[in-house]
Structures are given as C-alpha cells and as structure tokens.
Design a protein around this motif. Structure first.
Motif, PDB file in Angstrom:
ATOM      1  N   ARG A   1      27.994 -26.238  11.462  1.00  0.00           N
ATOM      2  CA  ARG A   1      27.042 -26.030  10.367  1.00  0.00           C
ATOM      3  C   ARG A   1      27.448 -24.796   9.569  1.00  0.00           C
ATOM      4  NH1 ARG A   1      24.563 -24.543  15.238  1.00  0.00           N
ATOM      5  NH2 ARG A   1      24.058 -26.731  15.592  1.00  0.00           N
ATOM      6  N   PHE A   2      27.069 -24.810   8.301  1.00  0.00           N
ATOM      7  CA  PHE A   2      27.397 -23.703   7.412  1.00  0.00           C
ATOM      8  C   PHE A   2      26.133 -23.252   6.692  1.00  0.00           C
ATOM      9  CE2 PHE A   2      31.203 -26.296   7.782  1.00  0.00           C
ATOM     10  CZ  PHE A   2      32.187 -25.348   8.055  1.00  0.00           C
ATOM     11  N   ARG A   3      25.991 -21.949   6.524  1.00  0.00           N
ATOM     12  CA  ARG A   3      24.857 -21.412   5.770  1.00  0.00           C
ATOM     13  C   ARG A   3      25.186 -21.454   4.283  1.00  0.00           C
ATOM     14  NH1 ARG A   3      20.845 -19.770   8.516  1.00  0.00           N
ATOM     15  NH2 ARG A   3      21.033 -19.183  10.723  1.00  0.00           N
ATOM     16  N   THR A   4      24.250 -21.953   3.509  1.00  0.00           N
ATOM     17  CA  THR A   4      24.413 -22.014   2.056  1.00  0.00           C
ATOM     18  C   THR A   4      23.215 -21.317   1.415  1.00  0.00           C
ATOM     19  OG1 THR A   4      23.178 -24.078   1.744  1.00  0.00           O
ATOM     20  CG2 THR A   4      25.511 -24.275   2.354  1.00  0.00           C
ATOM     21  N   GLY A   5      23.262 -21.249   0.092  1.00  0.00           N
ATOM     22  CA  GLY A   5      22.143 -20.624  -0.613  1.00  0.00           C
ATOM     23  C   GLY A   5      20.847 -21.385  -0.428  1.00  0.00           C
ATOM     24  N   ASP A   6      20.938 -22.674  -0.098  1.00  0.00           N
ATOM     25  CA  ASP A   6      19.746 -23.511   0.075  1.00  0.00           C
ATOM     26  C   ASP A   6      19.334 -23.659   1.539  1.00  0.00           C
ATOM     27  OD1 ASP A   6      19.651 -24.029  -2.682  1.00  0.00           O
ATOM     28  OD2 ASP A   6      21.147 -25.614  -2.462  1.00  0.00           O
ATOM     29  N   GLY A   7      20.057 -22.986   2.430  1.00  0.00           N
ATOM     30  CA  GLY A   7      19.710 -23.104   3.848  1.00  0.00           C
ATOM     31  C   GLY A   7      20.931 -23.379   4.697  1.00  0.00           C
ATOM     32  N   VAL A   8      20.814 -24.342   5.587  1.00  0.00           N
ATOM     33  CA  VAL A   8      21.910 -24.662   6.512  1.00  0.00           C
ATOM     34  C   VAL A   8      22.410 -26.075   6.223  1.00  0.00           C
ATOM     35  CG1 VAL A   8      22.565 -24.994   8.925  1.00  0.00           C
ATOM     36  CG2 VAL A   8      21.010 -23.123   8.291  1.00  0.00           C
ATOM     37  N   LEU A   9      23.718 -26.197   6.065  1.00  0.00           N
ATOM     38  CA  LEU A   9      24.338 -27.509   5.854  1.00  0.00           C
ATOM     39  C   LEU A   9      24.982 -27.943   7.172  1.00  0.00           C
ATOM     40  CD1 LEU A   9      25.346 -29.813   4.002  1.00  0.00           C
ATOM     41  CD2 LEU A   9      27.364 -28.393   3.535  1.00  0.00           C
ATOM     42  N   GLU A  10      24.481 -29.031   7.731  1.00  0.00           N
ATOM     43  CA  GLU A  10      25.025 -29.547   8.977  1.00  0.00           C
ATOM     44  C   GLU A  10      26.107 -30.581   8.653  1.00  0.00           C
ATOM     45  OE1 GLU A  10      22.361 -29.825  12.599  1.00  0.00           O
ATOM     46  OE2 GLU A  10      20.949 -30.316  10.978  1.00  0.00           O
ATOM     47  N   VAL A  11      27.350 -30.210   8.859  1.00  0.00           N
ATOM     48  CA  VAL A  11      28.474 -31.089   8.532  1.00  0.00           C
ATOM     49  C   VAL A  11      28.756 -32.047   9.688  1.00  0.00           C
ATOM     50  CG1 VAL A  11      30.920 -31.170   7.919  1.00  0.00           C
ATOM     51  CG2 VAL A  11      29.459 -29.362   6.986  1.00  0.00           C
ATOM     52  N   LEU A  12      28.779 -31.521  10.900  1.00  0.00           N
ATOM     53  CA  LEU A  12      28.986 -32.349  12.093  1.00  0.00           C
ATOM     54  C   LEU A  12      27.791 -32.186  13.016  1.00  0.00           C
ATOM     55  CD1 LEU A  12      32.746 -31.505  12.797  1.00  0.00           C
ATOM     56  CD2 LEU A  12      31.832 -33.516  11.601  1.00  0.00           C
ATOM     57  N   ARG A  13      27.282 -33.319  13.529  1.00  0.00           N
ATOM     58  CA  ARG A  13      26.080 -33.282  14.370  1.00  0.00           C
ATOM     59  C   ARG A  13      26.320 -34.085  15.651  1.00  0.00           C
ATOM     60  NH1 ARG A  13      21.227 -34.776  10.093  1.00  0.00           N
ATOM     61  NH2 ARG A  13      21.971 -33.537   8.336  1.00  0.00           N
ATOM     62  N   GLY A  14      27.095 -33.535  16.532  1.00  0.00           N
ATOM     63  CA  GLY A  14      27.349 -34.238  17.789  1.00  0.00           C
ATOM     64  C   GLY A  14      28.415 -35.299  17.662  1.00  0.00           C
ATOM     65  N   ALA A  15      29.550 -34.947  17.053  1.00  0.00           N
ATOM     66  CA  ALA A  15      30.644 -35.894  16.856  1.00  0.00           C
ATOM     67  C   ALA A  15      31.414 -36.102  18.155  1.00  0.00           C
ATOM     68  CB  ALA A  15      31.590 -35.384  15.761  1.00  0.00           C
ATOM     69  N   ASP A  16      31.663 -37.360  18.495  1.00  0.00           N
ATOM     70  CA  ASP A  16      32.409 -37.726  19.703  1.00  0.00           C
ATOM     71  C   ASP A  16      33.619 -38.563  19.326  1.00  0.00           C
ATOM     72  OD1 ASP A  16      30.490 -36.686  21.682  1.00  0.00           O
ATOM     73  OD2 ASP A  16      29.192 -38.308  20.983  1.00  0.00           O
ATOM     74  N   LEU A  17      34.773 -38.265  19.939  1.00  0.00           N
ATOM     75  CA  LEU A  17      35.981 -39.034  19.676  1.00  0.00           C
ATOM     76  C   LEU A  17      36.956 -38.848  20.831  1.00  0.00           C
ATOM     77  CD1 LEU A  17      37.616 -40.766  17.611  1.00  0.00           C
ATOM     78  CD2 LEU A  17      38.597 -38.609  16.790  1.00  0.00           C
ATOM     79  N   ARG A  18      37.595 -39.929  21.230  1.00  0.00           N
ATOM     80  CA  ARG A  18      38.632 -39.884  22.257  1.00  0.00           C
ATOM     81  C   ARG A  18      39.879 -40.566  21.713  1.00  0.00           C
ATOM     82  NH1 ARG A  18      35.326 -38.830  26.928  1.00  0.00           N
ATOM     83  NH2 ARG A  18      37.166 -38.836  28.279  1.00  0.00           N
ATOM     84  N   LEU A  19      41.025 -39.888  21.819  1.00  0.00           N
ATOM     85  CA  LEU A  19      42.290 -40.462  21.393  1.00  0.00           C
ATOM     86  C   LEU A  19      43.171 -40.677  22.611  1.00  0.00           C
ATOM     87  CD1 LEU A  19      43.414 -38.527  18.170  1.00  0.00           C
ATOM     88  CD2 LEU A  19      42.097 -40.622  18.347  1.00  0.00           C
TER      89      LEU A  19
END
Length: 225
Positions: free
Chosen positions: A13-31
């Motif tokens: 997540r990143f803090r912005t002028g409007d609050g918090v921007l959640e870019v990834l929310r529990g991303a799962d991946l297996r390669l």
C-alpha cells in the motif's frame, strides 16, 4: 526441489494525498521450474509493483516472498542483494545497457560481480549472444546496435548468472511488432532451454497466448485471466 518463486498473501500500500492506495491485497502466486507465466493487467493495476516485490527490489507490507525455498523476510540486506544477483534475472522494456561497454562486456559484467572468472564469464556471454544471433556483434557498443539487438543483449545479461527466476516487464514493449515477435520467441526458447521459471508482464495478448498460463491482477489479487 522447491518452487523457484512463491508469493503468499503479499500486500503493498502507498500513502497518497487522498489516503491510502492499496495496490496489492493478499496476492498469491506459485511458479514451477520451467514454467512461463504471462501477467496481463491494465496500466496502474500494480504489475510493476508485483514484479519489484517478486524480485526483492521492494518489501511487501504484509505476506511473504520465497525464492528457491528461502523466505525473503529471513534474509539480511546482503543476502537479498546476493539472491537478486544469483537467483533472479530481470528484463525491462528499456534495455538499460551500459553505453560505454560492448555487447559482450555488458553480459560479462554481472557474472564477474559475483566472482566468476573473466575467461568463464566471457565464454558464457559469447555462447548466450551467439544463441541470440549476435555472434558478429559482440564488440559493438549499444549505440551501434538496433533496438532488437539491444534487447537481445539485455536478455543475455538477465540469463548470464543462470537464474532460477526470470522477471520481465514488457520486454518487447519498445520494439516494432515484427521485431517483438522474433525477440520474444528467442526469449521463450532461451528460458525454456535453461529451465528457469518466468513471470512476464505484457499488454500483448498474442504473446501471452504463447506462454504456459496467464494471470491478471484484480482488486489487488492475482487471478487466472
């Protein structure tokens, strides 16, 4: 053998002028080893952030990244740097070659940084570049190479240390369609030949169809496309 790359519950997540921007929310991946996965998602969905976290360039706010069976949260900063050099290869949309060095030297350098003898590093660099059709361009600096040739050198550089994981962010996005098709085919052949796991972000559905499977980012989570 453990999977080369596992992402479990990764949040960013990143803090912005409007609050918090959640870019990834529990991303799962297996390669799996030898698997090539396309990451297709709209601009701004978080593809680059995901790749940076997978490549140990950024730390997630939550969750875990495991590379070659080793949890990144348990690594020191020095160990993270070493893992990036030995275990992970990166290919970007823009080649980022060092302009003052030849094609061969650009591929030799990351090997020597990790302690590979120059003679061994040069032999491997030459072999990779010849596989990519650049055997007659070894001594050329980037300014004397075409866009496709420059990206081929970048691909060779990414594979120079025989990484277990290759991460590519729009690797042909800066090339014309015909050149992109050829360069991407060469990238796939090299990755498959080396048995690396690869995560490739692309906007091109035709390129995505040539990979083993496709995933996307939806509301901060990784889903089948």
């Amino acid at each position: 053998m453990s999977e080369p790359l596992v992402l479990a519950g990764v949040a960013r997540r990143f803090r912005t002028g409007d609050g918090v921007l959640e870019v990834l929310r529990g991303a799962d991946l297996r390669l799996a080893a030898g698997e090539i996965v396309a990451l297709v998602a709209p601009s701004g969905a978080g593809k680059s952030t995901l790749l940076h976290i997978a490549g140990l360039l950024e730390r997630p706010d939550a969750g875990e990244v495991t590379v070659a069976g080793r949890a990144a949260s348990a690594m020191t900063e020095r160990e993270r740097t070493e893992a990036r050099g030995r275990r992970i290869g990166f290919v970007y949309q823009f080649h980022h070659l060092l302009p003052e060095f030849s094609a061969l030297e650009n591929v030799v350098m990351p090997q020597m940084i990790l302690g590979t003898a120059r003679r061994v590093a040069e032999a491997r660099a030459r072999a990779l570049l010849e596989q990519l059709g650049l055997g007659r361009r070894l001594s050329h600096r980037p300014s004397r190479l075409s866009g496709g040739e420059q990206q081929r050198v970048a691909i060779a550089r990414a594979l120079a240390n025989e990484p277990l994981v290759l991460l590519a962010d729009e690797p042909t996005g800066n090339l014309d369609a015909a050149t992109a098709e050829v360069v991407f085919g060469e990238l796939l052949a090299l990755v498959r030949g080396h048995g690396a796991a690869a995560l490739v972000a692309t906007h091109n559905p035709e390129l995505a169809d040539r990979m083993d499977r496709t995933v996307t980012l939806r509301e901060g989570r990784i889903m089948p496309a």
